[in-house]
Scaffold this active site. Structure first.
Site, PDB file in Angstrom:
ATOM      1  N   LYS A 190       2.346  -3.640   6.544  1.00  0.00           N
ATOM      2  CA  LYS A 190       2.734  -3.747   5.130  1.00  0.00           C
ATOM      3  C   LYS A 190       4.256  -3.815   4.953  1.00  0.00           C
ATOM      4  O   LYS A 190       4.750  -4.727   4.280  1.00  0.00           O
ATOM      5  CB  LYS A 190       2.114  -2.606   4.316  1.00  0.00           C
ATOM      6  CG  LYS A 190       0.591  -2.687   4.233  1.00  0.00           C
ATOM      7  CD  LYS A 190       0.144  -3.902   3.435  1.00  0.00           C
ATOM      8  CE  LYS A 190      -1.345  -4.016   3.310  1.00  0.00           C
ATOM      9  NZ  LYS A 190      -1.783  -5.276   2.707  1.00  0.00           N
ATOM     10  N   TYR A 202      -2.051  -0.763  11.023  1.00  0.00           N
ATOM     11  CA  TYR A 202      -2.338  -1.370   9.713  1.00  0.00           C
ATOM     12  C   TYR A 202      -1.180  -1.096   8.764  1.00  0.00           C
ATOM     13  O   TYR A 202      -0.653  -2.010   8.123  1.00  0.00           O
ATOM     14  CB  TYR A 202      -3.650  -0.812   9.116  1.00  0.00           C
ATOM     15  CG  TYR A 202      -3.712  -0.976   7.614  1.00  0.00           C
ATOM     16  CD1 TYR A 202      -3.818  -2.243   7.039  1.00  0.00           C
ATOM     17  CD2 TYR A 202      -3.619   0.130   6.752  1.00  0.00           C
ATOM     18  CE1 TYR A 202      -3.834  -2.397   5.657  1.00  0.00           C
ATOM     19  CE2 TYR A 202      -3.635  -0.028   5.376  1.00  0.00           C
ATOM     20  CZ  TYR A 202      -3.742  -1.289   4.828  1.00  0.00           C
ATOM     21  OH  TYR A 202      -3.750  -1.440   3.466  1.00  0.00           O
ATOM     22  N   SER A 242       0.828  -1.209   0.000  1.00  0.00           N
ATOM     23  CA  SER A 242       0.000   0.000   0.000  1.00  0.00           C
ATOM     24  C   SER A 242       0.856   1.249   0.000  1.00  0.00           C
ATOM     25  O   SER A 242       1.959   1.265   0.560  1.00  0.00           O
ATOM     26  CB  SER A 242      -0.865  -0.026   1.261  1.00  0.00           C
ATOM     27  OG  SER A 242      -1.474   1.211   1.455  1.00  0.00           O
TER      28      SER A 242
HETATM   29  P1  NAD Z   1     -11.373  -6.223   1.238  1.00  0.00           P
HETATM   30  O1  NAD Z   1     -11.611  -6.244   2.704  1.00  0.00           O
HETATM   31  O2  NAD Z   1     -12.506  -5.926   0.344  1.00  0.00           O
HETATM   32  O3  NAD Z   1     -10.708  -7.609   0.790  1.00  0.00           O
HETATM   33  C1  NAD Z   1      -9.839  -8.341   1.596  1.00  0.00           C
HETATM   34  C2  NAD Z   1     -10.324  -9.768   1.610  1.00  0.00           C
HETATM   35  O4  NAD Z   1      -9.438 -10.560   2.403  1.00  0.00           O
HETATM   36  C3  NAD Z   1     -11.718  -9.913   2.203  1.00  0.00           C
HETATM   37  O5  NAD Z   1     -12.529 -10.637   1.298  1.00  0.00           O
HETATM   38  C4  NAD Z   1     -11.488 -10.661   3.503  1.00  0.00           C
HETATM   39  O6  NAD Z   1     -12.583 -11.484   3.829  1.00  0.00           O
HETATM   40  C5  NAD Z   1     -10.226 -11.451   3.183  1.00  0.00           C
HETATM   41  N1  NAD Z   1      -9.414 -11.833   4.346  1.00  0.00           N
HETATM   42  C6  NAD Z   1      -8.925 -11.022   5.313  1.00  0.00           C
HETATM   43  N2  NAD Z   1      -8.196 -11.741   6.187  1.00  0.00           N
HETATM   44  C7  NAD Z   1      -8.215 -13.034   5.762  1.00  0.00           C
HETATM   45  C8  NAD Z   1      -7.654 -14.243   6.240  1.00  0.00           C
HETATM   46  N3  NAD Z   1      -6.922 -14.284   7.364  1.00  0.00           N
HETATM   47  N4  NAD Z   1      -7.873 -15.380   5.545  1.00  0.00           N
HETATM   48  C9  NAD Z   1      -8.611 -15.375   4.415  1.00  0.00           C
HETATM   49  N5  NAD Z   1      -9.185 -14.257   3.920  1.00  0.00           N
HETATM   50  C10 NAD Z   1      -8.990 -13.091   4.583  1.00  0.00           C
HETATM   51  O7  NAD Z   1     -10.174  -5.188   0.984  1.00  0.00           O
HETATM   52  P2  NAD Z   1      -9.577  -4.632  -0.368  1.00  0.00           P
HETATM   53  O8  NAD Z   1      -9.885  -3.183  -0.453  1.00  0.00           O
HETATM   54  O9  NAD Z   1      -9.933  -5.515  -1.481  1.00  0.00           O
HETATM   55  O10 NAD Z   1      -8.024  -4.735  -0.035  1.00  0.00           O
HETATM   56  C11 NAD Z   1      -7.279  -5.854  -0.422  1.00  0.00           C
HETATM   57  C12 NAD Z   1      -5.822  -5.671  -0.067  1.00  0.00           C
HETATM   58  O11 NAD Z   1      -5.343  -4.472  -0.636  1.00  0.00           O
HETATM   59  C13 NAD Z   1      -5.526  -5.599   1.421  1.00  0.00           C
HETATM   60  O12 NAD Z   1      -4.343  -6.311   1.659  1.00  0.00           O
HETATM   61  C14 NAD Z   1      -5.308  -4.132   1.653  1.00  0.00           C
HETATM   62  O13 NAD Z   1      -4.448  -3.886   2.720  1.00  0.00           O
HETATM   63  C15 NAD Z   1      -4.685  -3.692   0.332  1.00  0.00           C
HETATM   64  N6  NAD Z   1      -4.903  -2.273   0.039  1.00  0.00           N
HETATM   65  C16 NAD Z   1      -6.175  -1.789  -0.042  1.00  0.00           C
HETATM   66  C17 NAD Z   1      -6.389  -0.420  -0.285  1.00  0.00           C
HETATM   67  C18 NAD Z   1      -7.785   0.147  -0.349  1.00  0.00           C
HETATM   68  O14 NAD Z   1      -7.915   1.366  -0.178  1.00  0.00           O
HETATM   69  N7  NAD Z   1      -8.814  -0.638  -0.599  1.00  0.00           N
HETATM   70  C19 NAD Z   1      -5.287   0.425  -0.473  1.00  0.00           C
HETATM   71  C20 NAD Z   1      -4.009  -0.118  -0.412  1.00  0.00           C
HETATM   72  C21 NAD Z   1      -3.827  -1.473  -0.157  1.00  0.00           C
HETATM   73  N1  UFG Z   2     -11.924  12.106   3.531  1.00  0.00           N
HETATM   74  C1  UFG Z   2     -12.873  13.039   3.894  1.00  0.00           C
HETATM   75  N2  UFG Z   2     -14.048  12.574   4.414  1.00  0.00           N
HETATM   76  C2  UFG Z   2     -14.317  11.241   4.580  1.00  0.00           C
HETATM   77  C3  UFG Z   2     -13.342  10.303   4.185  1.00  0.00           C
HETATM   78  C4  UFG Z   2     -12.152  10.776   3.670  1.00  0.00           C
HETATM   79  O1  UFG Z   2     -12.665  14.247   3.783  1.00  0.00           O
HETATM   80  O2  UFG Z   2     -15.403  10.894   5.077  1.00  0.00           O
HETATM   81  C5  UFG Z   2     -10.668  12.589   2.959  1.00  0.00           C
HETATM   82  C6  UFG Z   2      -9.461  12.180   3.785  1.00  0.00           C
HETATM   83  O3  UFG Z   2      -9.223  13.123   4.796  1.00  0.00           O
HETATM   84  C7  UFG Z   2      -8.377  12.126   2.722  1.00  0.00           C
HETATM   85  C8  UFG Z   2      -9.126  11.719   1.448  1.00  0.00           C
HETATM   86  O4  UFG Z   2     -10.495  11.990   1.691  1.00  0.00           O
HETATM   87  O5  UFG Z   2      -7.882  13.419   2.536  1.00  0.00           O
HETATM   88  C9  UFG Z   2      -8.951  10.258   1.117  1.00  0.00           C
HETATM   89  O6  UFG Z   2      -9.269   9.499   2.256  1.00  0.00           O
HETATM   90  P1  UFG Z   2      -9.459   7.928   2.222  1.00  0.00           P
HETATM   91  O7  UFG Z   2      -9.786   7.499   3.617  1.00  0.00           O
HETATM   92  O8  UFG Z   2     -10.410   7.556   1.154  1.00  0.00           O
HETATM   93  O9  UFG Z   2      -8.026   7.408   1.765  1.00  0.00           O
HETATM   94  P2  UFG Z   2      -6.606   7.567   2.455  1.00  0.00           P
HETATM   95  O10 UFG Z   2      -5.703   8.155   1.427  1.00  0.00           O
HETATM   96  O11 UFG Z   2      -6.679   8.256   3.732  1.00  0.00           O
HETATM   97  O12 UFG Z   2      -6.202   6.075   2.770  1.00  0.00           O
HETATM   98  C10 UFG Z   2      -6.502   4.975   1.922  1.00  0.00           C
HETATM   99  C11 UFG Z   2      -6.592   3.720   2.759  1.00  0.00           C
HETATM  100  C12 UFG Z   2      -5.249   3.418   3.351  1.00  0.00           C
HETATM  101  C13 UFG Z   2      -4.244   3.302   2.256  1.00  0.00           C
HETATM  102  C14 UFG Z   2      -4.224   4.576   1.444  1.00  0.00           C
HETATM  103  C15 UFG Z   2      -3.267   4.470   0.304  1.00  0.00           C
HETATM  104  O13 UFG Z   2      -7.546   3.874   3.801  1.00  0.00           O
HETATM  105  O14 UFG Z   2      -5.283   2.216   4.027  1.00  0.00           O
HETATM  106  O15 UFG Z   2      -5.522   4.851   0.951  1.00  0.00           O
HETATM  107  O16 UFG Z   2      -3.493   3.333  -0.414  1.00  0.00           O
HETATM  108  F1  UFG Z   2      -3.042   3.110   2.774  1.00  0.00           F
END
Ligand code: NAD
Ligand code: UFG
Length: 346
Positions: A157, A153, A129
């Site tokens: 990573k 969290y 991430s």
């Molecule tokens: P999500 O929660 O939709 O998907 C994650 C999936 O993993 C879920 O289906 C959950 O049930 C499964 N899971 C969690 N722990 C598990 C375990 N121990 N065994 C089996 N299954 C398990 O989340 P997402 O947004 O699809 O994110 C996926 C990955 O991407 C994560 O590793 C997250 O950290 C990373 N990531 C997400 C974002 C974001 O903003 N969505 C940004 C950067 C990185």
């Molecule tokens: N924001 C608002 N109001 C809300 C939610 C978010 O103003 O209700 C703002 C936040 O302050 C930020 C921007 O919108 O400025 C984006 O916020 P997000 O929570 O959507 O995303 P972040 O960049 O804070 O973080 C996300 C994931 C992290 C990940 C990161 C980069 O939550 O886990 O993207 O991948 F690490």
């Protein structure tokens, strides 16, 4: 013979879109997910969307930390490569329950690597991430910037990244790609699969979506006094379908015998402010989003966006969709599925 790819977390938001792109690219896919933050409905819908390729998808509901179950799966099925997406991802929850996050995200990864190693499967892509950059001192964020995660969290990573580097250093048969996602949003163009957050969404897009459908009265904007054009934070939003295709590109790169352990940013390379995102979503949905201006959210960096040069050069991957496309597809998903996967099939 088509390659067999194991996708952990394949029922979730990013996983489901990735599984679909893999199936369409001709891979056979095995999904492992404990459905902790997802629904089996996404798997069913991906199968349908994949048409004739749908039969090449197999789902196992299991927790990654259940080593005997994972071993049994590897014994019964030849896996060529693994895409490890599973994980817990809520920053706020990780601050309240750090051990739950370390346990799930780190023990899950260790268990997976041990089982892969025991079965001679040494080809791996891992979800990391942009959170590893913390508050970057300059933008765009390059892969060689120092790692500075700022919450539990986020800290899981770099731990997993380092573990992968160590495993590959110790045994050069391993080929590993670490993908640092920026802010994935949007949904598949069909409106059939998308993000279904449980409880109150933390992230901007799913929250704004719920405001637009009338589930919440207003969007709180966290801070309008940043040193940015309009005072709100700037992020790199990337369409989830572009992100999913980035995994297919990474999988192709794994056939490079010299890959070792490499890290790539997956982002659009463009910065968009909160207010610009609100304006784009209002335009796509035709809905006015009521705003409440509030103070800064703890832990938010001011401006974060990716350098995409390395992914473009070495993975031959570049995000294609615009912020307008992301908002259009997010809204299409919302309209078709007002209650996410609890809605009847559109
Ligand atoms: P999500 O929660 O939709 O998907 C994650 C999936 O993993 C879920 O289906 C959950 O049930 C499964 N899971 C969690 N722990 C598990 C375990 N121990 N065994 C089996 N299954 C398990 O989340 P997402 O947004 O699809 O994110 C996926 C990955 O991407 C994560 O590793 C997250 O950290 C990373 N990531 C997400 C974002 C974001 O903003 N969505 C940004 C950067 C990185
Ligand atoms: N924001 C608002 N109001 C809300 C939610 C978010 O103003 O209700 C703002 C936040 O302050 C930020 C921007 O919108 O400025 C984006 O916020 P997000 O929570 O959507 O995303 P972040 O960049 O804070 O973080 C996300 C994931 C992290 C990940 C990161 C980069 O939550 O886990 O993207 O991948 F690490």
């Amino acid at each position: 013979m088509p390659e067999n790819i194991l996708v952990t977390g394949g029922a979730g938001f990013i996983g489901s879109h990735t599984v679909l792109e893999l199936l369409l690219a001709g891979y056979h896919v095995v999904v492992v997910d404990n459905l902790n933050n997802s629904s089996g409905a996404s798997i069913r819908r991906v199968k349908e969307l994949a048409g004739e390729h749908g039969d090449n998808l197999h789902f196992h509901e299991l927790d990654l930390r259940d080593k005997p179950a994972l071993q049994k799966l590897f014994t019964g099925t030849k896996i060529d490569s693994v895409i490890h997406i599973a994980g817990l991802k809520s920053v706020g929850e990780s601050m309240e329950k750090p051990l739950m996050y370390y346990n799930n995200n780190i023990i899950g990864a260790i268990t997976l690597l041990e089982v892969m190693d025991a079965h001679g499967c040494k080809s791996l892509i891992v979800s990391s991430s942009a959170t590893v950059y913390g508050w970057p001192k300059e933008v765009p964020c390059r892969e060689d910037f120092p790692v500075d995660a700022i919450n539990p969290y986020g800290r899981t990573k770099p731990v997993v990244e380092e573990m992968c580097r160590d495993v590959q250093r110790a045994d050069q048969e391993w080929k590993i790609i670490l993908l640092r996602y920026f802010n994935p949003v949007g949904a598949h163009q069909s409106g059939y699969i998308g993000e279904h957050p449980r409880g109150t969404p933390n992230n901007l897009m799913p929250y704004m979506q719920q405001v637009a459908v009338g589930k919440r009265p207003a969007l709180t904007v966290f801070g309008d006094d940043y040193s940015t054009g309009d005072g709100t934070c700037v992020r790199d939003y990337v369409h989830v379908v572009d992100l999913a295709r980035g995994h297919v590109a990474a999988l192709r790169k794994l056939s490079d015998p010299d890959i070792g352990c490499e890290v790539y940013n997956l982002g659009s390379g463009k910065g968009t402010s909160v207010l610009e995102m609100v304006a784009a979503f209002e335009k796509a949905s035709g809905k006015k989003i009521p705003l409440v201006m509030a103070g800064r959210r703890a832990g938010d960096g001011e401006i974060v966006y990716a350098s995409t040069e390395k992914a473009e050069r070495e993975l031959n991957w570049k995000a294609e969709y615009s912020v307008e496309d992301m908002c259009r597809d997010q809204w299409n998903w919302a309209m078709n599925n007002p209650d996410g996967y609890e809605s009847p099939d559109p």
